[in-house]
Design a protein around this motif. Structure first.
Motif, PDB file in Angstrom:
ATOM      1  N   ASP A 184      73.489  36.583  53.691  1.00 26.22           N
ATOM      2  CA  ASP A 184      72.146  37.095  53.990  1.00 26.22           C
ATOM      3  C   ASP A 184      71.230  37.071  52.771  1.00 26.22           C
ATOM      4  O   ASP A 184      70.008  37.202  52.911  1.00 26.22           O
ATOM      5  CB  ASP A 184      72.232  38.526  54.529  1.00 26.22           C
ATOM      6  CG  ASP A 184      73.063  38.615  55.801  1.00 26.22           C
ATOM      7  OD1 ASP A 184      72.975  37.693  56.638  1.00 26.22           O
ATOM      8  OD2 ASP A 184      73.813  39.599  55.946  1.00 26.22           O
ATOM      9  N   LEU A 185      71.811  36.922  51.593  1.00 24.81           N
ATOM     10  CA  LEU A 185      71.025  36.900  50.359  1.00 24.81           C
ATOM     11  C   LEU A 185      70.744  35.479  49.880  1.00 24.81           C
ATOM     12  O   LEU A 185      70.240  35.276  48.779  1.00 24.81           O
ATOM     13  CB  LEU A 185      71.746  37.713  49.275  1.00 24.81           C
ATOM     14  CG  LEU A 185      71.926  39.193  49.654  1.00 24.81           C
ATOM     15  CD1 LEU A 185      72.804  39.894  48.636  1.00 24.81           C
ATOM     16  CD2 LEU A 185      70.594  39.895  49.819  1.00 24.81           C
ATOM     17  N   SER A 186      71.031  34.496  50.724  1.00 24.70           N
ATOM     18  CA  SER A 186      70.683  33.105  50.424  1.00 24.70           C
ATOM     19  C   SER A 186      69.157  32.984  50.407  1.00 24.70           C
ATOM     20  O   SER A 186      68.460  33.785  51.042  1.00 24.70           O
ATOM     21  CB  SER A 186      71.249  32.174  51.508  1.00 24.70           C
ATOM     22  OG  SER A 186      72.650  32.247  51.565  1.00 24.70           O
TER      23      SER A 186
ATOM     24  N   THR B 280      78.910  30.880  53.657  1.00 28.44           N
ATOM     25  CA  THR B 280      79.033  31.484  54.980  1.00 28.44           C
ATOM     26  C   THR B 280      79.645  32.882  54.899  1.00 28.44           C
ATOM     27  O   THR B 280      79.775  33.570  55.900  1.00 28.44           O
ATOM     28  CB  THR B 280      79.877  30.616  55.925  1.00 28.44           C
ATOM     29  OG1 THR B 280      81.169  30.438  55.355  1.00 28.44           O
ATOM     30  CG2 THR B 280      79.215  29.271  56.166  1.00 28.44           C
ATOM     31  N   CYS B 281      79.991  33.287  53.722  1.00 27.61           N
ATOM     32  CA  CYS B 281      80.621  34.567  53.434  1.00 27.61           C
ATOM     33  C   CYS B 281      79.758  35.722  53.931  1.00 27.61           C
ATOM     34  O   CYS B 281      78.556  35.706  53.652  1.00 27.61           O
ATOM     35  CB  CYS B 281      80.817  34.610  51.922  1.00 27.61           C
ATOM     36  SG  CYS B 281      81.255  36.142  51.182  1.00 27.61           S
TER      37      CYS B 281
ATOM     38  N   LEU C  21      64.598  29.188  52.424  1.00 30.43           N
ATOM     39  CA  LEU C  21      64.063  27.905  51.963  1.00 30.43           C
ATOM     40  C   LEU C  21      62.761  27.495  52.652  1.00 30.43           C
ATOM     41  O   LEU C  21      61.901  26.879  52.030  1.00 30.43           O
ATOM     42  CB  LEU C  21      65.117  26.808  52.133  1.00 30.43           C
ATOM     43  CG  LEU C  21      66.405  27.017  51.322  1.00 30.43           C
ATOM     44  CD1 LEU C  21      67.425  25.941  51.649  1.00 30.43           C
ATOM     45  CD2 LEU C  21      66.106  27.049  49.831  1.00 30.43           C
ATOM     46  N   ASN C  22      62.611  27.835  53.934  1.00 29.40           N
ATOM     47  CA  ASN C  22      61.388  27.427  54.628  1.00 29.40           C
ATOM     48  C   ASN C  22      60.318  28.518  54.620  1.00 29.40           C
ATOM     49  O   ASN C  22      59.237  28.332  55.175  1.00 29.40           O
ATOM     50  CB  ASN C  22      61.682  26.965  56.062  1.00 29.40           C
ATOM     51  CG  ASN C  22      62.245  28.055  56.947  1.00 29.40           C
ATOM     52  OD1 ASN C  22      62.271  29.226  56.577  1.00 29.40           O
ATOM     53  ND2 ASN C  22      62.707  27.658  58.133  1.00 29.40           N
ATOM     54  N   GLY C  23      60.620  29.668  54.001  1.00 25.67           N
ATOM     55  CA  GLY C  23      59.636  30.722  53.824  1.00 25.67           C
ATOM     56  C   GLY C  23      59.188  31.427  55.101  1.00 25.67           C
ATOM     57  O   GLY C  23      58.126  32.044  55.114  1.00 25.67           O
ATOM     58  N   ASP C  24      60.009  31.380  56.157  1.00 28.00           N
ATOM     59  CA  ASP C  24      59.595  32.008  57.416  1.00 28.00           C
ATOM     60  C   ASP C  24      60.023  33.468  57.538  1.00 28.00           C
ATOM     61  O   ASP C  24      59.825  34.108  58.561  1.00 28.00           O
ATOM     62  CB  ASP C  24      60.101  31.219  58.620  1.00 28.00           C
ATOM     63  CG  ASP C  24      61.615  31.287  58.805  1.00 28.00           C
ATOM     64  OD1 ASP C  24      62.315  31.844  57.932  1.00 28.00           O
ATOM     65  OD2 ASP C  24      62.106  30.767  59.830  1.00 28.00           O
ATOM     66  N   GLY C  25      60.644  34.013  56.476  1.00 28.84           N
ATOM     67  CA  GLY C  25      61.050  35.411  56.479  1.00 28.84           C
ATOM     68  C   GLY C  25      62.438  35.659  57.037  1.00 28.84           C
ATOM     69  O   GLY C  25      62.891  36.797  57.067  1.00 28.84           O
ATOM     70  N   THR C  26      63.113  34.608  57.489  1.00 30.91           N
ATOM     71  CA  THR C  26      64.462  34.736  58.036  1.00 30.91           C
ATOM     72  C   THR C  26      65.379  33.729  57.346  1.00 30.91           C
ATOM     73  O   THR C  26      65.032  32.549  57.244  1.00 30.91           O
ATOM     74  CB  THR C  26      64.465  34.448  59.559  1.00 30.91           C
ATOM     75  OG1 THR C  26      63.565  35.337  60.193  1.00 30.91           O
ATOM     76  CG2 THR C  26      65.850  34.624  60.142  1.00 30.91           C
ATOM     77  N   VAL C  27      66.523  34.221  56.876  1.00 30.56           N
ATOM     78  CA  VAL C  27      67.523  33.316  56.291  1.00 30.56           C
ATOM     79  C   VAL C  27      68.398  32.835  57.444  1.00 30.56           C
ATOM     80  O   VAL C  27      69.173  33.597  58.010  1.00 30.56           O
ATOM     81  CB  VAL C  27      68.359  34.017  55.199  1.00 30.56           C
ATOM     82  CG1 VAL C  27      69.424  33.081  54.658  1.00 30.56           C
ATOM     83  CG2 VAL C  27      67.459  34.511  54.071  1.00 30.56           C
ATOM     84  N   GLU C  28      68.223  31.588  57.806  1.00 30.07           N
ATOM     85  CA  GLU C  28      68.919  30.992  58.948  1.00 30.07           C
ATOM     86  C   GLU C  28      70.205  30.310  58.492  1.00 30.07           C
ATOM     87  O   GLU C  28      70.350  29.973  57.318  1.00 30.07           O
ATOM     88  CB  GLU C  28      67.986  29.989  59.634  1.00 30.07           C
ATOM     89  CG  GLU C  28      66.732  30.648  60.197  1.00 30.07           C
ATOM     90  CD  GLU C  28      65.505  29.768  60.146  1.00 30.07           C
ATOM     91  OE1 GLU C  28      65.636  28.543  59.966  1.00 30.07           O
ATOM     92  OE2 GLU C  28      64.407  30.320  60.297  1.00 30.07           O
ATOM     93  N   PRO C  29      71.139  30.076  59.425  1.00 29.55           N
ATOM     94  CA  PRO C  29      72.405  29.435  59.046  1.00 29.55           C
ATOM     95  C   PRO C  29      72.240  28.136  58.243  1.00 29.55           C
ATOM     96  O   PRO C  29      73.016  27.875  57.329  1.00 29.55           O
ATOM     97  CB  PRO C  29      73.089  29.180  60.391  1.00 29.55           C
ATOM     98  CG  PRO C  29      72.602  30.308  61.253  1.00 29.55           C
ATOM     99  CD  PRO C  29      71.162  30.503  60.832  1.00 29.55           C
TER     100      PRO C  29
END
Length: 173
Positions: free
Chosen positions: A130-132, A149-150, A135-143
């Motif tokens: 979740d702390l990745s 994957t930890c 990258l796309n700046g949409d506010g959600t860290v997606e898979p």
């Protein structure tokens, strides 16, 4: 030394699911300490002298083995080495395995997280992934943005379910 805690981070050891890491002669934390030493991690001499002097490199504060045993790594007032950019104010918990954990581990995790939240009320509990970076700046860290994957399960779902794990993340008894 006292430090402000504003995050609890759950990790996995990326070890085989269901295989106990510790032994009669060595805790799971001691095994991970060897792994972290090989990766170049190290603890400060004063911290080593003050807490768990046999563990020279471990980055986590707690390790939960398959049998439900909890071993300690770093002291709570010691900065961890478990998630870049967030170590100064976080506590790291490592679950032995990759994405499936024993009923005993889930019980130990629930107990530990509840205990930590009693000590640090309102602190967010997240998975390492979740702390990745978003990258796309949409506010959600997606898979697709996860750098790891930890811990192999969605911590937010586990919390929302009252700290009850999904069947797919629980080892068959």
């Amino acid at each position: 030394m006292s430090r402000t805690i504003n995050l609890i981070v759950i990790h996995c050891a990326a070890s085989p699911n269901g295989k106990v890491l510790g032994s009669a002669s060595k805790s799971a934390a001691a095994v991970i300490d060897q792994w972290h030493a090989q990766r170049g991690f190290h603890r400060q001499p004063a911290a080593i002298a003050a807490y768990n002097p046999d563990l020279k490199a471990i980055g986590y504060h707690f390790v939960l083995d398959v049998d439900g045993s909890k071993s300690t790594g770093r002291a709570l007032d010691e900065v961890g080495a478990h998630v870049a950019g967030h170590n100064a104010n976080s506590i790291g918990i490592c679950m032995v395995g990759t994405d499936q954990y024993s009923t005993a581990q889930w019980g130990a995790l629930t107990s530990l997280v509840k205990s930590l939240l009693a000590k640090y009320p309102g602190v967010p509990v997240v998975g390492h992934r979740d702390l990745s970076p978003d990258l796309n700046g949409d506010g959600t860290v997606e898979p697709s943005e996860w750098t790891k994957t930890c811990p192999g399960f969605t911590v937010a779902d586990w919390l929302a379910a009252g700290m009850k794990p999904q069947a797919k993340n629980t080892l068959a008894s």
